[in-house]
Design an enzyme around this catalytic site. Structure first.
Site, PDB file in Angstrom:
ATOM      1  N   GLY A  31       1.231   1.075   1.422  1.00  0.00           N
ATOM      2  CA  GLY A  31       0.851  -0.134   0.693  1.00  0.00           C
ATOM      3  C   GLY A  31      -0.517  -0.654   1.097  1.00  0.00           C
ATOM      4  O   GLY A  31      -1.317   0.066   1.688  1.00  0.00           O
ATOM      5  N   HIS A  34      -5.724   0.569  -1.999  1.00  0.00           N
ATOM      6  CA  HIS A  34      -7.161   0.495  -2.301  1.00  0.00           C
ATOM      7  C   HIS A  34      -7.511   1.696  -3.191  1.00  0.00           C
ATOM      8  O   HIS A  34      -6.636   2.503  -3.544  1.00  0.00           O
ATOM      9  CB  HIS A  34      -7.974   0.471  -1.005  1.00  0.00           C
ATOM     10  CG  HIS A  34      -7.619   1.562  -0.032  1.00  0.00           C
ATOM     11  ND1 HIS A  34      -7.852   2.888  -0.276  1.00  0.00           N
ATOM     12  CD2 HIS A  34      -7.004   1.516   1.181  1.00  0.00           C
ATOM     13  CE1 HIS A  34      -7.439   3.617   0.732  1.00  0.00           C
ATOM     14  NE2 HIS A  34      -6.907   2.813   1.631  1.00  0.00           N
ATOM     15  N   GLY A  36      -8.809   4.473  -2.619  1.00  0.00           N
ATOM     16  CA  GLY A  36      -8.418   5.784  -2.096  1.00  0.00           C
ATOM     17  C   GLY A  36      -7.012   6.149  -2.553  1.00  0.00           C
ATOM     18  O   GLY A  36      -6.759   7.243  -3.077  1.00  0.00           O
ATOM     19  N   HIS A  37      -6.083   5.206  -2.382  1.00  0.00           N
ATOM     20  CA  HIS A  37      -4.707   5.428  -2.848  1.00  0.00           C
ATOM     21  C   HIS A  37      -4.691   5.646  -4.372  1.00  0.00           C
ATOM     22  O   HIS A  37      -3.987   6.515  -4.885  1.00  0.00           O
ATOM     23  CB  HIS A  37      -3.831   4.205  -2.561  1.00  0.00           C
ATOM     24  CG  HIS A  37      -3.661   3.872  -1.112  1.00  0.00           C
ATOM     25  ND1 HIS A  37      -4.122   2.701  -0.559  1.00  0.00           N
ATOM     26  CD2 HIS A  37      -3.054   4.534  -0.097  1.00  0.00           C
ATOM     27  CE1 HIS A  37      -3.803   2.650   0.713  1.00  0.00           C
ATOM     28  NE2 HIS A  37      -3.152   3.751   1.041  1.00  0.00           N
ATOM     29  N   GLY A 147      -4.117  12.251   1.060  1.00  0.00           N
ATOM     30  CA  GLY A 147      -5.568  12.166   1.194  1.00  0.00           C
ATOM     31  C   GLY A 147      -6.084  13.038   2.329  1.00  0.00           C
ATOM     32  O   GLY A 147      -5.450  13.140   3.379  1.00  0.00           O
ATOM     33  N   GLN A 153      -2.752  14.822   9.241  1.00  0.00           N
ATOM     34  CA  GLN A 153      -1.480  14.518   8.568  1.00  0.00           C
ATOM     35  C   GLN A 153      -1.221  15.502   7.427  1.00  0.00           C
ATOM     36  O   GLN A 153      -0.109  16.010   7.255  1.00  0.00           O
ATOM     37  CB  GLN A 153      -1.539  13.090   8.037  1.00  0.00           C
ATOM     38  CG  GLN A 153      -0.396  12.712   7.129  1.00  0.00           C
ATOM     39  CD  GLN A 153      -0.427  11.243   6.785  1.00  0.00           C
ATOM     40  OE1 GLN A 153       0.008  10.424   7.569  1.00  0.00           O
ATOM     41  NE2 GLN A 153      -0.938  10.900   5.619  1.00  0.00           N
ATOM     42  N   SER A 185      -9.834   2.332   3.819  1.00  0.00           N
ATOM     43  CA  SER A 185      -8.628   2.312   4.638  1.00  0.00           C
ATOM     44  C   SER A 185      -8.032   0.915   4.587  1.00  0.00           C
ATOM     45  O   SER A 185      -8.776  -0.084   4.535  1.00  0.00           O
ATOM     46  CB  SER A 185      -8.981   2.654   6.095  1.00  0.00           C
ATOM     47  OG  SER A 185      -7.926   2.272   6.952  1.00  0.00           O
TER      48      SER A 185
HETATM   49  P1  AMP Z   1      -1.629   5.111   4.020  1.00  0.00           P
HETATM   50  O1  AMP Z   1      -1.157   4.052   3.108  1.00  0.00           O
HETATM   51  O2  AMP Z   1      -2.806   4.729   4.848  1.00  0.00           O
HETATM   52  O3  AMP Z   1      -0.508   5.736   4.798  1.00  0.00           O
HETATM   53  O4  AMP Z   1      -2.180   6.270   3.087  1.00  0.00           O
HETATM   54  C1  AMP Z   1      -1.412   6.811   2.056  1.00  0.00           C
HETATM   55  C2  AMP Z   1      -2.106   8.018   1.508  1.00  0.00           C
HETATM   56  O5  AMP Z   1      -3.390   7.642   1.013  1.00  0.00           O
HETATM   57  C3  AMP Z   1      -2.354   9.105   2.571  1.00  0.00           C
HETATM   58  O6  AMP Z   1      -2.130  10.364   1.985  1.00  0.00           O
HETATM   59  C4  AMP Z   1      -3.802   8.891   2.917  1.00  0.00           C
HETATM   60  O7  AMP Z   1      -4.422  10.071   3.399  1.00  0.00           O
HETATM   61  C5  AMP Z   1      -4.365   8.493   1.571  1.00  0.00           C
HETATM   62  N1  AMP Z   1      -5.632   7.779   1.737  1.00  0.00           N
HETATM   63  C6  AMP Z   1      -5.883   6.734   2.564  1.00  0.00           C
HETATM   64  N2  AMP Z   1      -7.180   6.373   2.498  1.00  0.00           N
HETATM   65  C7  AMP Z   1      -7.761   7.206   1.606  1.00  0.00           C
HETATM   66  C8  AMP Z   1      -9.080   7.363   1.103  1.00  0.00           C
HETATM   67  N3  AMP Z   1     -10.069   6.573   1.500  1.00  0.00           N
HETATM   68  N4  AMP Z   1      -9.317   8.328   0.190  1.00  0.00           N
HETATM   69  C9  AMP Z   1      -8.313   9.140  -0.243  1.00  0.00           C
HETATM   70  N5  AMP Z   1      -7.041   9.054   0.201  1.00  0.00           N
HETATM   71  C10 AMP Z   1      -6.767   8.111   1.113  1.00  0.00           C
END
Ligand code: AMP
Length: 284
Positions: A31, A34, A36-37, A147, A153, A185
């Protein structure tokens, strides 16, 4: 768009979708969404009939001194963003249902979890593989999208899926960055304005290493010296690790022959940031 909290309801929905021939894509997240997600969701939308985004701040992947308590949570804001991206289902279970009393089964990937973040965050990847394995059983995706920002990961999950014959394609997608290069992030919001300025140095240092590499520098030590110098001169930064490793095995390289991954974890004030880039001959 539907928000499902109940695990059984999600499982039934996934089973029915599969039976009617629908292709399911899963984007697992914690959650505080942003761009990226959202880029992962956009990709999933083009590949699947049913696009599921899980939103779950997974307690078992945080260490006792880490930021589980203060990790940003905003299901309402997140659901507005995802609805605009054509997401079909947000799956957001409660921790007490996901890990009920007497829960005692974990998934552990042995080698690729050892270096980098695994060396400084004991138990982290055990938490990640366990939650992702459970999500795969609940959402039953044909493809799962992650990502490359969290490079280790991604490798760990690909290894788990392969080793355990999981019938799911694990796809890695490029890192989305702010205009000045900082990898997006959910944790960037912890940065003060001064720290935000220092945080640019991670991506700048990665770029600089790529330039050196392209000019023919192949020695890890030289490349990492430059990276450490650039980050170290910024106020409030502390490098936790800076390594160049093999992109599959994640073993350290002393010389980069064809390909390497430069991976960084850097504290900026009290915020831990990670980033990485590929070093290869035909990079852009
Ligand atoms: P998180 O919510 O931080 O656990 O991330 C969820 C997914 O989004 C994971 O697969 C991350 O690698 C991906 N992710 C997070 N930040 C980015 C980004 N800046 N660009 C692309 N994918 C991202």
């Amino acid at each position: 768009m539907k928000i499902i909290k109940d695990i059984l309801e999600m499982q039934v929905m996934a089973e029915e979708s599969r039976r009617s021939g629908k292709k399911i894509a899963l984007v697992p997240t914690m959650g505080a969404l942003h761009q990226g997600h959202l880029s992962l969701m956009d990709y999933g939308r083009t590949k699947a009939d049913l696009l599921v985004v899980s939103i779950f701040v997974n307690p078992i992947q945080f260490g006792p001194k880490e930021d589980f308590g203060k990790y940003p949570r905003d299901l309402q804001g997140d659901s507005l963003l995802t609805a605009k991206r054509g997401v079909d289902i947000i799956f957001s279970p409660e921790a007490k249902d996901f890990y009920p009393d007497l829960f005692q089964t974990y998934v552990m990937v042995e080698q690729v979890t050892q270096p980098l973040c695994g060396a400084v965050r004991p138990g982290h990847f055990r938490g990640v593989t366990t939650v992702v394995c459970k999500l795969f059983h609940i959402v039953k995706p044909h493809l799962a999208i992650f990502g490359q920002k969290d490079f280790q990961q991604l490798i760990v999950i690909q290894q788990m899926a392969k080793d355990l014959n999981m019938d799911v394609e694990v796809i890695g997608r490029p890192t989305v960055r702010e205009a000045d290069g900082l990898a997006m992030s959910s944790r960037n919001r912890y940065l003060s304005p001064e720290e935000r300025v220092s945080a640019r140095s991670l991506s700048w240092a990665l770029k600089e290493a790529q330039v050196l590499f392209r000019k023919g520098e192949r020695k890890t030590e030289v490349l990492l010296d430059r990276v450490s110098g650039l980050i170290g001169r910024e106020p409030a930064t502390r490098i936790e690790y800076a390594r160049i490793c093999h992109p599959r095995t994640l073993e350290d390289l002393t010389v980069v022959k064809d390909q390497g991954v430069l991976a960084l974890a850097v504290w900026v004030g009290s915020t831990r940031l990670i980033d990485n880039c590929l070093l290869e001959d035909n990079q852009e």
